[in-house]
Design an enzyme around this catalytic site. Structure first.
Site, short mmCIF file in Angstrom:
data_model
loop_
_atom_site.label_atom_id
_atom_site.label_comp_id
_atom_site.label_asym_id
_atom_site.label_seq_id
_atom_site.Cartn_x
_atom_site.Cartn_y
_atom_site.Cartn_z
N LYS A 205 0.67 -1.45 0.12
CA LYS A 205 -0.07 -0.03 0.34
C LYS A 205 1.11 1.41 -0.30
CE LYS A 205 -3.69 1.97 2.56
NZ LYS A 205 -4.43 1.92 4.04
N GLU A 211 10.39 -4.59 3.79
CA GLU A 211 10.93 -5.78 3.30
C GLU A 211 10.58 -6.23 1.68
OE1 GLU A 211 9.28 -4.86 6.33
OE2 GLU A 211 9.39 -5.70 8.05
N GLY A 266 -4.75 -2.33 5.10
CA GLY A 266 -3.93 -3.58 4.88
C GLY A 266 -4.69 -4.68 5.16
N ARG A 267 -5.47 -4.55 6.76
CA ARG A 267 -5.18 -6.01 6.66
C ARG A 267 -6.89 -6.15 5.96
NH1 ARG A 267 -4.55 -2.28 10.80
NH2 ARG A 267 -6.20 -2.43 12.54
N GLU A 352 -3.51 -6.41 15.17
CA GLU A 352 -3.25 -5.93 14.68
C GLU A 352 -4.37 -4.12 14.67
OE1 GLU A 352 0.44 -4.32 11.54
OE2 GLU A 352 -1.88 -4.60 10.81
N HIS A 383 -1.85 -33.50 18.39
CA HIS A 383 -0.86 -34.45 18.66
C HIS A 383 -0.06 -32.77 19.04
CE1 HIS A 383 -2.86 -37.96 17.00
NE2 HIS A 383 -2.87 -37.12 16.70
N LYS A 511 10.36 -0.30 13.95
CA LYS A 511 10.36 0.26 12.31
C LYS A 511 11.47 1.11 12.47
CE LYS A 511 6.09 -1.06 9.92
NZ LYS A 511 4.93 -0.28 9.73
O1 F6P Z 1 3.32 -2.25 9.79
C1 F6P Z 1 2.19 -2.87 9.51
C2 F6P Z 1 1.95 -2.44 7.96
O2 F6P Z 1 1.97 -2.17 7.72
C3 F6P Z 1 0.07 -3.59 7.64
O3 F6P Z 1 -0.55 -2.78 8.65
C4 F6P Z 1 0.26 -3.43 6.92
O4 F6P Z 1 -0.43 -4.94 6.02
C5 F6P Z 1 2.02 -3.93 6.18
O5 F6P Z 1 2.37 -3.23 6.90
C6 F6P Z 1 2.09 -3.66 4.65
O6 F6P Z 1 2.11 -2.34 5.19
P1 F6P Z 1 2.51 -2.34 2.77
O7 F6P Z 1 1.40 -3.05 2.32
O8 F6P Z 1 1.97 -0.70 3.03
O9 F6P Z 1 3.81 -2.66 2.73
#
Ligand code: F6P
Length: 548
Positions: A205, A211, A266-267, A352, A383, A511
């Protein structure tokens, strides 16, 4: 309002005292139709909450709590496009992504549907070209591998849905999800994939998530090593983002940039172009069935009275378990292999969204909010950790989730799978009394001395609450309903706890610190004088042992 000082809350405390003395065995014995009274079905999705430790009077008080918290008006405010995500000054309109009516949404003045439909058209075009083989790589080959690079909501929802709907997947396409910064996630994949037939979707987003940026850069370098020409990026990279400028800077051509908007959290973004990998896997019509399942749940949530409203009931049960029975965790136990990512998806969705101690108005909460969510495939859990569920003495409400038919059937598997699922929820609820255990041991011919020794180990306290969610089969429509059910459940819980469920400031500190520590770990800089001795000691270890 301090909810814990209200008559509704006090009345629930009374119910808790009254029900504390009752076992689920008693509740079932008192009501021969308990299943009928405490279960509901919506378009095939059955929710059985009869094994929860509630009765009608307690449920009525929970519903009174929901009314007191203005759940219906908050729900309407969300659907009306009001900026209920106040800390980020944003509307919460992921439901627009699955809205199929031709009327404007949320209203004529703020209609978001033209943009939603335009992106869906762009998705359809890409999906059809890739699935039919018309989309060609830099050497003219059809795409065979799709790699979604993203994390959090840009990974968990699409990964869950693609795996869940694997029975509907295009036979010639393979799907991979890369989220971890650890190169051990991406490297083995790059070793086996062919750049000529690989399509990357960079789903982010913000397009600044570390990452995702690092993984995307590495993938780009890998492609360029084979293709040599910049134009090849347009054949192998698609971006899904609300920051098209940043995707453009990365080198992705405008036609390959699919937009999402700040009103999609995002979620909650699976339903947007973040779900592109799902659409590539199952086709755009299948993706639209997923949306349609979610929309069915939206309509149910909007129109159904609270006492029959599934997300509301699930939210109230969770509040009952957390705030009145004292549960600190809750387990998600999918029984179908294909929904093995459901616990991870729900961990983000629930924790979250509601893992907070401050109200939407900035006040400290007066009660505990979201429990810790965990879980894994139920059969495997049997198990591993089920021993603790049965005899560990913790109160751990469980959600059992299973489809009646297998999505990958083989003779002899499905009936035992279902039997295990049902057996576990029954065993957790009803346990085994000392008298029953004694009877069994006597029947087995054990002596009195042997019985005395074994008896304490053979008793199961039971009274462990659970909800069972059944679907006829794992299809896009049912999956859409299931996930939207949980989304709205989380929303209702947030309203009652007075939380803004749509921000996530708690992820920021780590972060910021990671950025501050990076130069020291890379050895470019002396340690930050402000750092604690533990972090300095750990950095020193990395400098000695790591190859960064
Ligand atoms: O760090 C949390 C977060 O902002 C989540 O809410 C989101 O789903 C994820 O990082 C990834 O964010 P992006 O889609 O901006 O890379």
């Amino acid at each position: 309002m301090n909810i814990t000082l209200t008559p509704e809350w006090r009345s629930l405390l009374q119910h808790q005292k009254r029900l504390e003395r009752k076992h689920l065995r008693d509740l079932f014995a008192e009501d021969a139709q308990r299943f009928e009274h405490f279960s509901a079905e919506l378009d095939g999705l059955l929710v059985d909450y009869s094994k929860q430790r509630i009765d009608q009077p307690a449920l009525q008080s929970l519903l009174a709590l929901a009314r007191l918290s203005d759940v219906e008006s908050w729900r309407d405010r969300m659907f009306s496009g009001e900026k209920i995500n106040i800390s980020e000054d944003r509307a919460v309109l992921h439901t627009a992504l699955r809205y199929s009516d031709f009327k404007p949404f949320p209203d004529a003045e703020n209609d978001v549907m033209p943009q939603v439909r335009a992106v869906r058209k762009q998705m359809r075009d890409i999906v059809e070209r890739v699935r039919s083989g018309l989309w060609r790589g830099f050497k003219g080959d059809a795409i065979q591998n799709v790699v979604n690079i993203g994390i959090g909501g840009s990974d968990l929802g699409p990964k869950l849905a693609t795996r869940a709907l694997s029975a509907y997947q295009h036979p010639n396409l393979h799907f991979y999800y890369v989220s971890n910064l650890d190169s051990a996630h991406l490297a083995p994949l790059l070793e086996k994939l062919d750049p000529r037939t690989t399509l990357f979707i960079v789903a982010s987003k913000t397009f600044i998530t570390q990452e995702t940026s690092i993984n995307a850069q590495t993938a780009r370098t890998w492609l360029m090593a084979a293709a040599m020409e910049e134009w090849a990026i347009g054949k192998h990279f698609i971006a899904v983002t609300s920051s098209p400028g940043k995707a453009h800077e990365f080198g992705i051509p405008d036609d390959n940039i699919l937009q999402i908007w700040d009103w999609v959290g995002g979620r909650y973004s699976l339903w947007s172009a973040v779900g592109l990998s799902v659409a590539l896997a199952i086709g755009m019509n299948g993706f639209e069935r997923l949306l349609s399942g979610a929309e069915t749940m939206d309509l149910h949530f909007r129109k159904t009275p609270l006492e029959k409203n599934l997300p509301v009931l699930l939210a109230l049960i969770s509040i009952w378990n957390t705030n009145f029975l004292g549960a600190e965790t809750s387990a998600i136990l999918p029984y179908n292999e294909s929904i093995r990512h459901l616990p991870a998806f729900l961990q983000q969705l629930e924790m979250e969204s509601n893992g907070k101690t401050v109200s939407r108005d900035g006040e400290a909460l007066t009660c505990r909010a979201n429990p810790i969510v965990w879980g894994q495939i139920g059969v495997n859990g049997q198990h591993a950790f089920f021993q603790l569920l049965h005899q560990g003495g913790w109160l751990i409400p469980c959600d059992f989730v299973v489809a009646a038919s297998s999505d990958h059937p083989l003779p002899g598997h499905q009936a035992p799978l279902l039997a295990n699922c049902l057996a576990q929820s029954a065993a957790l609820a009803f346990g085994k009394t000392e008298a029953q255990a004694r009877e069994e041991l006597t029947q087995a011919g054990l002596t009195e001395a042997q019985i005395a020794r074994l008896l304490p180990h053979k008793v199961f306290a039971g009274n462990q609450p659970s909800t069972t969610i059944l679907m006829p089969s794992l299809d896009p429509f049912q999956l859409g309903m299931l996930l939207a059910l949980y989304e709205h459940k989380v929303f209702v819980q947030g309203v009652i706890w007075s939380i803004n469920s749509f921000d996530q400031w708690g992820v920021e500190l780590g972060k910021q610190l990671a950025n501050r520590l990076l130069p020291a770990i890379m050895g470019d800089q002396a340690y930050d004088a402000q750092l604690d001795t533990s972090t300095c000691g750990l950095i020193s270890y990395f400098r000695r042992h790591g190859h960064v």
